[in-house]
Each structure stands twice: as structure tokens, then as C-alpha cells.
Design an enzyme around this catalytic site. Structure first.
Site, short mmCIF file in Angstrom:
data_model
loop_
_atom_site.label_atom_id
_atom_site.label_comp_id
_atom_site.label_asym_id
_atom_site.label_seq_id
_atom_site.Cartn_x
_atom_site.Cartn_y
_atom_site.Cartn_z
N TYR A 99 44.21 41.09 36.54
CA TYR A 99 42.99 40.83 35.52
C TYR A 99 42.97 41.56 34.26
O TYR A 99 42.44 41.26 33.33
CB TYR A 99 41.81 40.95 36.26
CG TYR A 99 41.78 40.13 37.20
CD1 TYR A 99 42.74 39.24 37.98
CD2 TYR A 99 40.36 39.83 37.87
CE1 TYR A 99 42.37 38.24 38.99
CE2 TYR A 99 40.03 38.91 39.12
CZ TYR A 99 41.27 38.02 39.54
OH TYR A 99 40.92 37.28 40.63
N LYS A 143 50.48 42.28 49.69
CA LYS A 143 51.73 41.22 49.54
C LYS A 143 53.14 42.22 49.31
O LYS A 143 53.77 41.83 48.66
CB LYS A 143 51.43 40.33 48.82
CG LYS A 143 52.36 39.05 48.76
CD LYS A 143 52.08 38.16 49.77
CE LYS A 143 53.33 37.16 50.14
NZ LYS A 143 52.87 36.37 51.43
N ASP A 197 48.04 36.49 53.08
CA ASP A 197 48.11 35.31 53.45
C ASP A 197 47.36 35.28 54.76
O ASP A 197 46.77 34.52 55.31
CB ASP A 197 49.22 34.60 53.30
CG ASP A 197 50.46 35.35 53.76
OD1 ASP A 197 50.40 36.38 53.88
OD2 ASP A 197 51.68 34.63 53.69
N ASP A 244 39.10 39.64 44.96
CA ASP A 244 38.32 38.46 44.33
C ASP A 244 38.29 37.53 45.40
O ASP A 244 37.26 36.84 45.67
CB ASP A 244 38.80 38.27 42.90
CG ASP A 244 37.93 37.09 42.50
OD1 ASP A 244 36.77 36.97 42.57
OD2 ASP A 244 38.63 36.42 41.47
N ASP A 259 35.04 35.94 48.50
CA ASP A 259 34.52 34.80 48.39
C ASP A 259 34.40 34.17 49.63
O ASP A 259 33.54 33.51 50.35
CB ASP A 259 34.87 33.90 47.37
CG ASP A 259 33.90 33.95 45.97
OD1 ASP A 259 33.63 34.85 45.68
OD2 ASP A 259 34.06 32.78 45.36
C1 IPM Z 1 33.70 38.15 40.78
C2 IPM Z 1 33.63 37.07 39.67
C3 IPM Z 1 34.46 37.60 38.56
C4 IPM Z 1 35.76 38.29 38.94
C5 IPM Z 1 34.81 36.65 37.51
C6 IPM Z 1 33.47 35.92 36.97
C7 IPM Z 1 35.53 37.30 36.28
O1 IPM Z 1 34.83 35.84 40.46
O2 IPM Z 1 32.80 39.04 40.36
O3 IPM Z 1 34.16 38.15 41.85
O4 IPM Z 1 37.00 37.53 39.01
O5 IPM Z 1 35.89 39.54 39.19
MG MG Z 2 35.04 36.27 42.49
#
Ligand code: IPM
Ligand code: MG
Length: 358
Positions: A142, A191, A223, A247, A251
Site C-alpha cells: 500500500y 505467503k 490462502d 486488510d 473484512d
Molecule cells: C481499511 C480500509 C482502508 C485500507 C482503505 C479505505 C484504504 O479498507 O481500513 O481496512 O485498505 O486500509
Molecule cells: Mg479494509
């Protein structure tokens, strides 16, 4: 205690949910005799509209001058067509980097009364889901060099992934310390069968892990980790991982609980300084309707109180008030018909009242 908190309300439901966290913090102040002062600072789409860029210098300076930072959410369709440098997300990545918030803690815990909303089969989730993802937040792909070029008349894009031993070590230490304070289990996700950076993470994991003999260590390819999180989430305690894997997996892990509107997070730098935010986004579709669930932000305020301010009893009091409120009141996202359906601000009122009267 007197604390100055920078508020980065941001976009969409950001301002509404931060207002409820402030309401609850003020109730904490009243009950326990603390003074919290707040400074509003622009970020994200709001900052683009009013200052022409997603992270004005005054926001960085204001956050540095504060004792801690709370963030709502950034982004929305209005700014989707902007070039990457001018997008709201750049404000979020920028503030993490500017404040050196390298360790992102994302706790994922199944709250039994809300288990119905989990997409995971009851026999699996009943074994308990209680894990924390410790995500590296200021390095990796990133933040690596990015470029676009043309080769043979066709476009080529590059994102570089770089990690130094120093960046890896400081994150791993946060993970090991955290594991020591909870289930004493840690899993490195990488990985390493493909990536050089992952091989370095693995080497440092075993090296640093030598200082933590009482912690059970494992490594898992990303994975496979994505699969195991669904198959056997109860088997995880602390997961440490690099920026992009964290990241993605955070989620996935959040949705295991069925209620992304309940999950707080802390982004920590040196000396306990931190930025606290819900893990959900700006939900522009429900902004201004009073439907947003403020609980993740209120729990983020609790994390701030306990972690950066070291006020453990106060943090616990907020968590208890949230748990009590959820037995009687629900916002639409977690409403079952058996509770009173409330708006964003009514939920904040309920938590604040239960906190003050307990
Ligand atoms: C998170 C979000 C951010 C990230 C985005 C909005 C840049 O997805 O905080 O997880 O990828 O860190
Ligand atoms: Mg995120």
C-alpha cells in the site's frame, strides 16, 4: 484526567456515529470525573470539498497535538471518479503514515445475542469466535513505489511491496505482547512459498518468538488462512500479518460475527498513541437517515479509553453499557423484532444512560 481528543468525522455516516461516541465519552467523564475536550478536524471527501485535498496539514498537526484521535469514516460515490491522489482513502492512508500508526488491532468477537446474524453454521460458531487481527498498517504494497508505463503500446502498472526488518519486528512485538495478555496463541499469516517479504516475516517471527516461550506459535499461508477462518474460526487467538493480507482477512473475519456495525479498531503508534475507528465504512446510502449503528464507534471510544488513556474501569463500563443496551435496543442492522427499534442517536442515548445509572 483531562484529555484532548481530535475528531476526524469524515464522510457519510461518519459525523453521526462520532457524535454518539462523544455523547458516551461525556457520560464517562461525568461518571468518573474526567474532562474530555474535542477538536474537529477535516479529512476525506469533506476535506476535498472544503480544502481541496483529503488530508490538510492542519489535520495532521491537530492530531499530533491531541492525546488521541477518533475517526468516523471516509469516502463515498461523490469522489469515486477522483484520481487516486485526491481520493478520500488517501486521507486515511496519509494520516496513518503521518502519525506512524503501524499496528492495527481488529478484534473479532461473536456477541452471543447477535449470533443469529452470523453466516457461520451454529455448531461452528458455538465453539466461540474471539480473535484479534494485528495488521501492519504503514508499510508493504500500500505504501510502496507505484508507477504506470507503456510497453509495446500496452499499459503496464507496478506496485512495489517492501518490508524492512524494523517494520516487521515492531509489529510482531505488538502481536506477541497481545497474545501474552489473552489466549497465548499467535499465528503468522503470510505467503512465504512465493514472496520474499513473507520469507522475511517468517524468519523474524521465529526469531522474535524465541523471546516468548510460553506462547504457542504457528504460521499459515494466506490462502489457507482465508479458508480456516470460515472452517474453524474458534482455533484462532491472535493473527499477525502484513498490510494487504490484514486488510482482506479483517473484512472476512468481521463478517463471521454477523455484525460489522459492532466492531471497533485501534491503530497504534509508539508510546500508546492511537487512532480509533469503527471498521465499517461511510455507508453513504444510509447517511442522514438515523439508521447507522453507532456501537462500533462507541466501542472504539472504549478501546481508546482503556488503551491510550489507560482507564480500564471506564472502558469496561462502556462495554457493559453497550452489552446492556443491546439486550433492549437495536438499530435496524441487528434488529430481530424482539427489541425496541431505535435510531443512531437513540442508541447513543441508551448507552449513555445505562452507563451513568450503573
Ligand atoms: C481499511 C480500509 C482502508 C485500507 C482503505 C479505505 C484504504 O479498507 O481500513 O481496512 O485498505 O486500509
Ligand atoms: Mg479494509
Amino acid at each position: 484526567m483531562k484529555m484532548n481528543i481530535a475528531l476526524l468525522k469524515g464522510d457519510g455516516i461518519g459525523p453521526e456515529i462520532i457524535n454518539e461516541a462523544v455523547k458516551v465519552l461525556n457520560a464517562v467523564g461525568k461518571k468518573f470525573g474526567h474532562t474530555f475536550e474535542y477538536t474537529d478536524l477535516p479529512i476525506g471527501g469533506y476535506a476535498i470539498d472544503n480544502y481541496g485535498l483529503p488530508l490538510p496539514d492542519e489535520t495532521v498537526a491537530g492530531c499530533k497535538a491531541a492525546d488521541a484521535v477518533m475517526l468516523g469514516a471516509v469516502g463515498g460515490p461523490k469522489w469515486d471518479a477522483m484520481p487516486p491522489e485526491k481520493r478520500p482513502e488517501k486521507g486515511l492512508l496519509g494520516i496513518r503514515k503521518a502519525l506512524s500508526l503501524y499496528a492495527n488491532l481488529r478484534p473479532v468477537k461473536l456477541f452471543p445475542p447477535l449470533a443469529f446474524a452470523s453466516p457461520i453454521r451454529a455448531d461452528i460458531r458455538d465453539k466461540g469466535i474471539d480473535l484479534v487481527i494485528v495488521r501492519e498498517l504503514t508499510g508493504g504494497i500500500y505504501f510502496g513505489k507505484k508507477s504506470e508505463s507503456v510497453s509495446g503500446g500496452r499499459a503496464v502498472a507496478l506496485d512495489e511491496c517492501v518490508y524492512s526488518e524494523e517494520e516487521i519486528d515492531r509489529l510482531l512485538k505488538v502481536g506477541f505482547e497481545l497474545a501474552g495478555s489473552r489466549g497465548k496463541k499467535i499465528c503468522l499469516v503470510d505467503k512465504a512459498n512465493v514472496l520474499k517479504t513473507s520469507a522475511l516475516w517468517r524468519k523474524r517471527f521465529y526469531e522474535i518468538g524465541g523471546n516468548y516461550p510460553d506462547i504457542e506459535k504457528s504460521v499459515m499461508l494466506v490462502d489457507n488462512a482465508a479458508m480456516q477462518l470460515v472452517r474453524a474460526p474458534y482455533a484462532f487467538d491472535v493473527i499477525v500479518t502484513e498490510n494487504m493480507f490484514g486488510d482482506i482477512l479483517s473484512d472476512e473475519a468481521a463478517v463471521l460475527t454477523g455484525s460489522i456495525g459492532l466492531i471497533p479498531s485501534a491503530s497504534l503508534g509508539e508510546g500508546g498513541f492511537g487512532l480509533y475507528e469503527p471498521i465499517h465504512g461511510s455507508a453513504p446510502d444510509i447517511a442522514g437517515t438515523g439508521k447507522a449503528n453507532p456501537v462500533a464507534t462507541i466501542l472504539s471510544a472504549a478501546m481508546m479509553t482503556g488503551t491510550t488513556f489507560g482507564l480500564k474501569a471506564e472502558a469496561k463500563a462502556v462495554e457493559n453499557a453497550v452489552a446492556a443496551a443491546l439486550t433492549k435496543y437495536r438499530t435496524a442492522d441487528v434488529y430481530t423484532g424482539a427489541e425496541k427499534l431505535v435510531s443512531t442517536s437513540e442508541m447513543g442515548d441508551a448507552v449513555a444512560a445505562l452507563l451513568e445509572n450503573n
